[in-house]
Design an enzyme around this catalytic site. Structure first.
Site, PDB file in Angstrom:
ATOM      1  N   THR A 126       0.969  -1.470  -0.258  1.00 52.96           N
ATOM      2  CA  THR A 126      -0.372  -0.081   0.338  1.00 52.96           C
ATOM      3  C   THR A 126       1.041   1.552  -0.625  1.00 52.96           C
ATOM      4  O   THR A 126       1.956   1.231   0.636  1.00 52.96           O
ATOM      5  CB  THR A 126      -1.304   0.202   1.133  1.00 52.96           C
ATOM      6  OG1 THR A 126      -1.436   1.305   0.890  1.00 52.96           O
ATOM      7  CG2 THR A 126      -0.891   0.120   2.974  1.00 52.96           C
ATOM      8  N   ASP A 128       0.553   3.791   1.225  1.00 45.38           N
ATOM      9  CA  ASP A 128      -0.207   4.492   2.294  1.00 45.38           C
ATOM     10  C   ASP A 128       0.794   4.402   3.652  1.00 45.38           C
ATOM     11  O   ASP A 128       0.426   4.792   4.898  1.00 45.38           O
ATOM     12  CB  ASP A 128      -1.848   4.283   3.276  1.00 45.38           C
ATOM     13  CG  ASP A 128      -3.130   4.572   2.143  1.00 45.38           C
ATOM     14  OD1 ASP A 128      -2.222   5.773   1.627  1.00 45.38           O
ATOM     15  OD2 ASP A 128      -3.799   4.844   1.990  1.00 45.38           O
ATOM     16  N   ARG A 163       1.904  33.562  -3.651  1.00 39.40           N
ATOM     17  CA  ARG A 163       0.972  32.265  -2.934  1.00 39.40           C
ATOM     18  C   ARG A 163       0.871  31.473  -1.865  1.00 39.40           C
ATOM     19  O   ARG A 163       1.799  30.759  -2.001  1.00 39.40           O
ATOM     20  CB  ARG A 163       0.110  32.036  -4.384  1.00 39.40           C
ATOM     21  CG  ARG A 163      -0.818  32.290  -5.301  1.00 39.40           C
ATOM     22  CD  ARG A 163      -0.931  31.377  -6.143  1.00 39.40           C
ATOM     23  NE  ARG A 163      -0.987  31.875  -7.137  1.00 39.40           N
ATOM     24  CZ  ARG A 163      -1.537  32.263  -8.966  1.00 39.40           C
ATOM     25  NH1 ARG A 163      -0.467  30.857  -9.075  1.00 39.40           N
ATOM     26  NH2 ARG A 163      -1.546  33.043  -9.603  1.00 39.40           N
ATOM     27  N   ARG A 172      -5.320   7.884   3.667  1.00 42.32           N
ATOM     28  CA  ARG A 172      -6.723   7.906   3.805  1.00 42.32           C
ATOM     29  C   ARG A 172      -7.229   7.224   5.298  1.00 42.32           C
ATOM     30  O   ARG A 172      -7.642   8.004   6.278  1.00 42.32           O
ATOM     31  CB  ARG A 172      -7.479   6.268   3.467  1.00 42.32           C
ATOM     32  CG  ARG A 172      -8.842   6.354   3.308  1.00 42.32           C
ATOM     33  CD  ARG A 172      -9.303   5.044   3.064  1.00 42.32           C
ATOM     34  NE  ARG A 172      -9.993   4.704   1.855  1.00 42.32           N
ATOM     35  CZ  ARG A 172      -9.642   3.659   0.916  1.00 42.32           C
ATOM     36  NH1 ARG A 172      -9.189   2.477   1.826  1.00 42.32           N
ATOM     37  NH2 ARG A 172     -10.337   3.622  -0.396  1.00 42.32           N
TER      38      ARG A 172
HETATM   39  O1  F6P Z   1      -4.488   2.341  -1.733  1.00 36.78           O
HETATM   40  C1  F6P Z   1      -4.565   3.079  -1.089  1.00 36.78           C
HETATM   41  C2  F6P Z   1      -5.172   4.592  -1.144  1.00 36.78           C
HETATM   42  O2  F6P Z   1      -4.816   5.133  -2.460  1.00 36.78           O
HETATM   43  C3  F6P Z   1      -5.756   5.210  -0.482  1.00 36.78           C
HETATM   44  O3  F6P Z   1      -4.301   6.662  -0.352  1.00 36.78           O
HETATM   45  C4  F6P Z   1      -6.575   6.040  -1.350  1.00 36.78           C
HETATM   46  O4  F6P Z   1      -7.254   7.002  -0.513  1.00 36.78           O
HETATM   47  C5  F6P Z   1      -7.386   5.116  -1.818  1.00 36.78           C
HETATM   48  O5  F6P Z   1      -6.870   4.080  -1.835  1.00 36.78           O
HETATM   49  C6  F6P Z   1      -7.847   5.722  -2.678  1.00 36.78           C
HETATM   50  O6  F6P Z   1      -8.525   4.320  -3.949  1.00 36.78           O
HETATM   51  P1  F6P Z   1      -9.167   4.474  -4.705  1.00 36.78           P
HETATM   52  O7  F6P Z   1      -8.742   4.451  -6.185  1.00 36.78           O
HETATM   53  O8  F6P Z   1     -10.374   2.591  -5.087  1.00 36.78           O
HETATM   54  O9  F6P Z   1     -10.298   6.020  -4.802  1.00 36.78           O
END
Ligand code: F6P
Length: 343
Positions: A126, A128, A163, A172
């Site tokens: 991930t 994340d 700016r 997330r």
């Molecule tokens: O895989 C993690 C992630 O990239 C998060 O950071 C993000 O919130 C989510 O997936 C977005 O998911 P999708 O591409 O399904 O909208």
């Protein structure tokens, strides 16, 4: 001949193809066969496969995304899907399945081991970096470097126009990408989901900068950072794992900062740019090491485990522990970020 199945689930990220390539290479050394299931758990529910061998996985180490495709399909949300997975397992005569994914995909893998007694090994992925029991997931390093480069680029244009620029970064539940890219990119303010936003404090930092003669500012904010304790979400249905689609905090913040400070403030949402493109050398290497180790766990029949980076070593940890809770940014690290960004 022994046969290993592999699938990639959840949001894609750079480094998935190096894992697939390494799994095939290590299995080939044993004379074992590998088949890929397409589009995450969907592929194993529907028995959609693709053969994988050294030839078909040769030139993929530098490719982002996943040659297997992915989805956010949750078998535990589909009538009869778990039964189908068990059938596909038997029909393909699988010795084991390697599931490559984040908390959702590996949560399913863990349940299949516990409740269906299937031979599954997990590989943590991930951008994340919020998966427990591993120091890093692959994909994170690439996402951080992309976000950092974007901040670098935004700085020159913000400086020229005097700016404030709010940069919305993925993450997330955890602020790992925002914190790391924010520090590395020299952001003035770093806002993450783990710590509630104090808008007056944000404006005070930007004003102090201005008074010191720095007429521009960079605010790095994670998409999951909370305003008045709440997520800023888009109006779409929840996905099958119950997640809202985040997005919009950058725009909201920019508006409030401009109103409160009087400085022209713009926002940029980095979005999926962070997940696309070539993996960094770190992610190619980590993915390769994870792939090799995953096959070695299968050989040793260590099912219900996940490969993990701990320090410099690749080790095996329990899937159960890995998916139990998320790995969020510890307060001490956030403190470091505050010291170097805000002072
Ligand atoms: O895989 C993690 C992630 O990239 C998060 O950071 C993000 O919130 C989510 O997936 C977005 O998911 P999708 O591409 O399904 O909208």
């Amino acid at each position: 001949m022994q046969k290993i199945g592999i699938l990639t689930g959840g949001g894609d990220c750079p480094g998935l193809n190096p894992v697939i390539r390494a799994v095939v290479a290590r299995a080939a050394k044993e004379g074992w066969e590998v088949i890929g299931f397409k589009d995450g758990w969907k592929g194993i529910i529907e028995n959609k496969t693709m053969p994988l061998d050294r030839k078909s996985t040769r030139e993929i180490i530098d490719k982002g995304g996943t040659i297997l495709g992915t989805s956010r399909t949750n078998p535990y949300k589909k009538e009869g899907a778990v039964k189908k997975i068990v059938e596909t397992f038997k029909a393909n005569n699988l010795t084991a399945l390697i599931a490559v994914g984040g908390e959702d995909t590996l949560g399913v893998a863990n349940k299949l081991v516990k409740e269906e007694k299937l031979n599954v090994v997990g590989v943590p992925k991930t951008i994340d970096n919020d998966l427990n029991s591993t120091d890093y997931t692959f994909g994170f390093d690439t996402a951080v470097n992309v976000a950092m480069e974007c901040i670098d680029r935004l700085k020159t244009t913000s400086e020229s126009h005097h700016r404030v620029m709010v940069v919305e970064i993925m993450g997330r539940h955890a602020g790992w990408i925002t914190l790391t890219a924010g520090v590395a990119g020299g952001a003035d303010v770093i806002l993450i989901p783990e710590v509630p936003i104090n808008i007056d404090e944000v404006c005070a930092i930007l004003k102090k900068r201005h008074e010191e003669g720095k007429l521009f500012g960079i605010v790095a904010v994670a998409e999951g950072a909370k305003v008045s304790g709440k997520d800023v979400t888009q109006e779409v249905e929840l996905d099958q794992f119950g997640h809202v689609r985040l997005g919009g905090i950058g725009e909201r913040l920019a508006k409030v900062i401009e109103e409160k400070t009087g400085y022209e403030t713009r926002y940029v949402v980095l979005g999926h740019i962070q997940r696309g493109g070539h993996p960094t050398a770190f992610d190619r290497m980590l993915g390769s090491r994870f792939g090799v180790k995953a096959v070695e766990l299968v050989i040793k029949k260590e099912f219900g485990k996940m490969v993990s980076l701990q320090g410099a070593e690749i080790v095996a940890v329990s899937l159960e522990a890995a998916v139990k809770e998320l790995k969020t940014v510890p307060p001490a690290l956030f403190e470091v970020a505050k010291i170097v960004s805000e002072s």
